[in-house]
Design an enzyme around this catalytic site. Structure first.
Site, PDB file in Angstrom:
ATOM      1  N   ASN A 264      21.773 -39.499   0.593  1.00 17.51           N
ATOM      2  CA  ASN A 264      20.625 -38.579   0.960  1.00 17.51           C
ATOM      3  C   ASN A 264      19.664 -39.076   2.083  1.00 17.51           C
ATOM      4  OD1 ASN A 264      18.140 -37.258   0.925  1.00 17.51           O
ATOM      5  ND2 ASN A 264      18.023 -36.636  -1.161  1.00 17.51           N
TER       6      ASN A 264
ATOM      7  N   GLY B 133      17.989 -50.386   1.256  1.00 20.61           N
ATOM      8  CA  GLY B 133      16.673 -50.776   0.764  1.00 20.61           C
ATOM      9  C   GLY B 133      15.984 -51.990   1.783  1.00 20.61           C
ATOM     10  N   GLU B 134      16.898 -52.604   2.114  1.00 20.72           N
ATOM     11  CA  GLU B 134      16.057 -53.891   2.478  1.00 20.72           C
ATOM     12  C   GLU B 134      16.506 -54.109   4.135  1.00 20.72           C
ATOM     13  OE1 GLU B 134      16.081 -56.892  -0.815  1.00 20.72           O
ATOM     14  OE2 GLU B 134      17.584 -55.945  -1.106  1.00 20.72           O
TER      15      GLU B 134
END
Ligand code: MOS
Length: 755
Positions: A647, A720-721
């Site tokens: 997404n 995410g990181e």
């Protein structure tokens, strides 16, 4: 029981979703409306009947013992129900200092009067109101026998840990590093300091715990529901099934909610002690101790390069710290295994033990501090070689993973450099520092950093159902920390079931659901997503079996040609005009629903042995006041390649959040530890600096196309990181380019820039 979001798709979400694949569409956050209207209930929003409120008293010394507490004064306070101390704390079935595996962290659960760090819980006051509990805790007036603490990396005896990170060797080498440095034409040897950082999630750790007969009903934020349930069950001698944890939403975790923390267990103990449901919420200050932090590091980089600038050796050494009573070693050197080609690489570690709470995972653990040092050192080498820092990185581009020699499963880093540089306008950057000024006379500098983070997968399970009414249900105990898991997983679920996203009920956030593994290591989407993918495939296979074996079905005998599921229908793959609805198949079979189960490891490991990483390139502009040293990050462009993008809305916001943390790492964020007392002096959001809107530059994240046939069947890497990595180094390198001053201490102190 399980949480299902009352979803109303926005027009935008549905419009995209209706045309073909859900994966890849910028579907609007399914929980967005709940969040912005305040309807989303977080753990501390729960108020079961009979609720009592707990407040922790925490130590103001970092080492010693509690010599006295005025329990009588606290108990006499109006509204106070009970004071829990080591003298009356209910028994546990397991020693909180027992350690059955490396990632079972020791907890302070009032087992004795020892103080092992500042802000350690030393008592819990339970009262009718939060105010009474807080006032009661203040009346305890603890007396201590204090001892001098070890508070900084300069304190204590240095030793080599057995392992770092999640089990990496503390010393690892390929090639002959010393020969590579001795024979080099250019050498860089530099030491970089990164500070302790504390997780400052918007939602502090919190628990509402209620004993129900022999079981436990709990609301608490968790990045690892099954692990939390297992740990609670172990500590209280319960069967895991007797523990129900609801965690539909987290107000951020960043790693600090990956493991169950001591204060959460204290809430459960307090509920047991008073025989009532109890709510315990940490204050901001109490977040600085018992719930983990990023350990400080002192990293020494030794690089050699030949006359053309090619690296001949990289030695990345990290000194870090763990607590006195447990092991967690920030694996900062390991980033050097991956990024730059060199015939000789060594990563090594040593550590000291401090009187501090045990450090823990914090967004991009290892890579975040490691990459700011490596990217700074590479920049220093580029300057030593008289080369443009981007050209220098391309010269030393790793075609295979340097440390392991393995091929990359995919690596679109070159495209990241190119697209990022073009968008940023890197061309024409003057080589010499301190040569650009803006119209106000501020020094302007441009820097680049390489981003990298492993593409990990853990173990997860999921369950999928198609009902006769044509709707799908997908369940897994996944966690939404704010990253958009509810939405991304629903997209994967919809595709796996061949349904429009608004025909899928996605359930997550409850420990009774199949174990979704941990929302950490940037692996949640790939891990739980693959379990969902396989669960959906199992349902469709079952439906196909029903249809293809039934001569009344238009799919009868489709056999080898096979079927595809789309829009709530099964279609012949070789003739999509022939097909029927899921409902028709179930109707005829007289079934209310079909169910399928999936695991992230279904289908077995991918063929071949690859180095799996996401990559990126971050370009930063800073402006520095030449008189005051004040730095402002004005512009950041990050280009990231992380396989298939589930997404783009959500992924972009993960990248931007990471990049903001990078700015924070380089310029703002630092726990100031008093070396005399071992206390964090800025344990609040006022003094612990994180970027506010005014500190956040113009940010742009570019999603670089990348197909990865090896990481998993969906080709998903983590997002995410990685945004933290690269960004911090890019900002630091831009500060050098603006000022000509190379600062090796983070966050960069402005006084270092006044020359
Ligand atoms: Mo992340 S530090 O793996 O939650």
């Amino acid at each position: 029981m399980a949480e299902t979001l009352p979803i109303r798709e926005t027009a935008q979400g549905s419009a995209h979703a209706r045309h073909g694949s859900n994966i890849g569409q910028p579907v609007t956050r399914r929980d967005g409306e709940l969040k912005v209207t305040g309807a989303a209930r977080y753990a501390a929003d729960h108020r079961p009947p009979g609720l009592a409120y707990a407040a922790m008293a925490v130590s103001t010394v970092a080492r010693g013992r509690v010599a006295g507490l005025d329990v009588a004064a606290a108990k006499a306070h109006p509204g106070v129900i009970e004071v829990m101390t080591p003298a009356n704390r209910p028994a546990l079935a397991q020693d909180p200092d027992a350690k059955h595996h490396p990632f079972m962290f020791r907890m302070d659960l009032l087992q004795n009067d020892r103080v092992r760090y500042a802000n350690q819980p030393i008592a819990v006051v339970i009262a009718e109101t939060l105010e009474a509990a807080t006032e009661g805790a203040a009346l305890l007036a603890p007396r201590y026998e204090a001892e001098a603490p070890a508070a900084t990396l300069a304190d204590g005896e240095v030793f080599v840990p057995r392992a770092v990170g999640v089990g990496s060797p503390a010393d690892l080498a390929v090639g002959d590093v010393e020969a590579g440095i001795a024979g080099a034409v250019h050498r860089v040897m530099a030491t970089y300091d990164t500070p302790a950082q504390y997780h400052n999630a918007m939602e502090p750790h919190a628990i509402v715990a209620e004993w129900t007969g022999d079981g436990l009903s709990i609301d608490t934020p968790s990045q690892g529901l099954a692990m939390a349930r297992g740990r609670i069950a172990g500590l209280f001698g319960l069967k895991p099934e007797a523990v129900a944890i609801r965690s539909p939403f987290l107000g951020g975790g960043f790693g600090s909610k990956g493991m169950l923390s001591g204060p959460q267990v204290l809430g459960i103990l307090a509920a047991r002690l008073v025989g009532r449901p109890v709510k315990l919420v940490l204050s901001r200050a109490q977040m600085y101790g018992p719930v983990g932090h990023r350990a400080p590091t002192r990293q020494t980089l030794r690089l050699g390069a030949d006359g053309e600038g090619r690296l001949t050796a990289v030695h990345h050494h990290t000194r870090t710290a763990s607590s006195r009573f447990d092991d967690f070693f920030e694996a900062a050197s390991d980033v050097s295994h991956t990024v730059y080609a060199s015939p000789a690489i060594r990563t090594s570690y040593d550590a000291v033990r401090l009187d501090t709470g045990t450090p823990l995972f914090m967004r991009a653990p290892g890579e975040a501090p490691g990459s700011i040092a490596l990217e700074s050192a590479i920049d220093e080498m580029a300057a030593a070689c008289g080369m443009d820092p981007l050209a220098y990185r391309l010269l030393n581009y790793a075609e295979t993973e340097p440390m392991s020699g393995k091929p990359f499963s995919s690596k679109a880093l070159r495209a990241c450099y190119e697209e990022g540089a073009r968008r940023f306008g890197w061309e024409g950057r003057p080589l010499a520092p301190r040569t650009m000024r803006d119209e106000q006379g501020l020094l302007v500098g441009w820097g680049v950093g390489t981003a990298t983070f492993p593409a990990l997968m853990f173990e997860a399970q999921a369950r999928a159902v198609i009902r006769r009414d044509g709707r799908g249900i997908v369940e897994t105990g996944a966690h939404d920390m704010g990253q958009g898991a509810w939405t991304a997983f629903a997209q994967i679920a919809a595709d796996s079931l061949g349904l429009d996203i608004d025909a899928v009920d996605f359930r997550a956030g409850h420990s009774d659901l199949p174990d979704a593994g941990i929302a950490g290591g940037s692996a949640h989407t790939a891990t739980a997503g693959m379990a969902i993918h396989h669960a959906g495939a199992a349902v469709i296979a079952r439906l196909a079996e029903l249809a293809m074996g039934d001569e009344r079905s238009p799919l009868f005998g489709a056999g080898n040609a096979g079927v595809v599921a789309r829009g709530g229908r099964l279609l012949r793959r070789d003739d999509e005009t022939r097909g029927e609805t899921f409902s028709a198949i179930l109707d005829r079979a007289g079934l209310a629903e079909v169910e399928g189960k999936g695991s992230s490891s279904d289908g077995g490991p991918a063929a071949g042995d690859y180095a799996k990483h996401a990559h990126g390139a971050v370009f930063a502009e800073v402006k520095v006041d030449p008189d005051l040293g004040q730095v402002r990050a004005t512009r950041l462009v990050g280009a990231f390649a992380a396989g298939r993008i589930v997404n783009p809305h959500l992924v972009r916001s993960q990248y931007l959040g990471g990049m903001i943390w990078g700015v924070s790492f380089a310029l703002h964020e630092k726990a100031v530890v008093d070396p005399r007392t071992g206390r964090v002096l800025n344990a609040d959001l006022g003094e612990y600096h994180v970027p506010v809107n005014a500190d956040v530059p113009s940010l742009e994240a570019i999603l670089v196309a990348e197909e990865d046939p090896h990481v998993n069947a969906l080709g998903i890497k983590g997002v995410g990181e990685i945004g933290v990595t690269g960004s911090a180094g890019a900002v630091a390198n831009a500060v050098w380019h603006a000022t000509g001053v190379r600062v090796r201490q983070f966050p960069i102190p402005i006084e270092a820039l006044i020359v």
